[in-house]
Design a protein around this motif. Structure first.
Motif, PDB file in Angstrom:
ATOM      1  N   ALA A 191      -5.426   3.242   8.647  1.00 41.24           N
ATOM      2  CA  ALA A 191      -4.452   2.636   7.738  1.00 41.24           C
ATOM      3  C   ALA A 191      -4.102   3.590   6.601  1.00 41.24           C
ATOM      4  N   THR A 192      -5.100   4.300   6.088  1.00 37.62           N
ATOM      5  CA  THR A 192      -4.849   5.286   5.034  1.00 37.62           C
ATOM      6  C   THR A 192      -3.941   6.390   5.542  1.00 37.62           C
ATOM      7  N   LEU A 210       0.834  -1.202   0.000  1.00 41.47           N
ATOM      8  CA  LEU A 210       0.000   0.000   0.000  1.00 41.47           C
ATOM      9  C   LEU A 210       0.868   1.251   0.000  1.00 41.47           C
ATOM     10  N   ARG A 211       1.937   1.250   0.783  1.00 42.70           N
ATOM     11  CA  ARG A 211       2.833   2.407   0.808  1.00 42.70           C
ATOM     12  C   ARG A 211       3.414   2.678  -0.572  1.00 42.70           C
ATOM     13  N   TRP A 212       3.846   1.612  -1.249  1.00 40.76           N
ATOM     14  CA  TRP A 212       4.408   1.798  -2.590  1.00 40.76           C
ATOM     15  C   TRP A 212       3.360   2.378  -3.539  1.00 40.76           C
ATOM     16  N   ASP A 256       3.663   7.483   5.938  1.00 46.25           N
ATOM     17  CA  ASP A 256       4.882   6.727   5.668  1.00 46.25           C
ATOM     18  C   ASP A 256       5.416   6.972   4.260  1.00 46.25           C
ATOM     19  N   ALA A 257       4.550   7.439   3.367  1.00 46.60           N
ATOM     20  CA  ALA A 257       5.002   7.776   2.010  1.00 46.60           C
ATOM     21  C   ALA A 257       5.713   9.118   1.969  1.00 46.60           C
ATOM     22  N   CYS A 258       5.382   9.979   2.917  1.00 49.98           N
ATOM     23  CA  CYS A 258       6.021  11.299   2.957  1.00 49.98           C
ATOM     24  C   CYS A 258       7.527  11.130   3.107  1.00 49.98           C
TER      25      CYS A 258
END
Length: 273
Positions: free
Chosen positions: A120-121, A90-92, A127-129
């Motif tokens: 979770a979103t 999901l992060r990717w 975590d993508a930041c």
């Protein structure tokens, strides 16, 4: 006009973007800016009787219809509703989304939220930041030169901390347009949510009567925001205008992305003053 500002709203479910930031989306489009609304789950659990692929198709159509009303983009992903986890996969995918769209402003949920999909979103976006700027991570999509500003969608939760009013937006003039957006999500606002809240018997049977009912229902969410954050509205708009603001949207800045400094405030929100 300068280059359009790009707003990306990442919600857990179809209709999260409209419910929590519909006014900002409407106002961005009215000023010629770009809006993309993404749901990370397919919405397959959001109904009392419908299930699976049938409901997913309905919810995708509803999300597309709402976005089309204001000329926005819409995407509903394939992650199962009610089962979202902040996984690496999901992060990717979130990194790919942010890089591909290259937004100036990203809105998403807070990590303290009642719904596990919302949490979770929020974590996936958090975590993508920074990693969106790292070329070695998800190398199939070019890295961004810098993070966008990331802000959190409004909610009423107070623990571990209440929503900080880092930006308040007068939603009064956009309220009717947001009701129209929400009305596109018929399976939710007229069926599932009233059923889940025990108020299905209150929904008018006649479609012609449902618009006013929906406005009253949504107003119960949006109107208290204007009251709770009145001081912030006065600071932003002045006392005279603040007194006339019936509905407001409130957003909290994330510390994990680009700062909401004075220049960012002016560019992303100055045209709304």
């Amino acid at each position: 006009m300068t280059d359009p500002i790009k707003l990306l709203i990442i919600g857990a479910h179809p209709d999260d973007a409209e419910f929590h930031a519909g006014a900002l989306a409407v106002l961005y489009r009215r000023h010629g800016h770009q809006v993309r609304m993404v749901s990370l789950t397919n919405g397959e659990a959001g109904h009392q009787t419908l299930r699976g692929t049938e409901l997913v198709a309905i919810r995708r159509q509803e999300a597309a219809a709402a976005a089309a009303l204001i000329g926005a983009e819409s995407a509903v992903w394939d992650y199962p509703d009610g089962q979202l986890e902040p996984s690496l996969a999901l992060r990717w995918d979130v990194i790919r989304e942010i890089r591909s769209y290259s937004p100036d402003l990203v809105l998403t949920h807070r990590t303290c939220d009642y719904h596990p999909d919302h949490r979770a979103t929020a974590r996936a976006v958090r975590d993508a930041c920074y990693l969106v700027t790292v070329p070695a991570i998800v190398p199939d999509v070019p890295a961004l030169a810098r993070d966008p500003v990331v802000m959190h969608l409004p909610d009423r939760f107070t623990k571990p901390a209440p929503l900080a009013a880092d930006m308040v937006v007068d939603a009064t003039d956009a309220f009717d347009a947001v009701v129209d957006l929400l009305a596109c999500h018929q399976s939710q606002v007229f069926e599932w949510l009233p059923y889940n809240q025990g108020t299905l018997h209150e929904v008018p049977a006649a479609p012609a009567d449902r618009g006013s009912w929906l406005a009253a229902w949504y107003g119960q969410w949006l109107r208290p925001m204007a009251g709770r954050y009145r001081a912030a509205l006065v600071e932003r708009y002045g006392a005279e205008r603040a007194r006339r603001i019936e509905y407001a949207e409130v957003f909290e800045a994330s510390e994990y992305a680009a700062p909401l400094d004075a220049a960012a405030r002016q560019r992303l929100f100055g045209f709304l003053a």
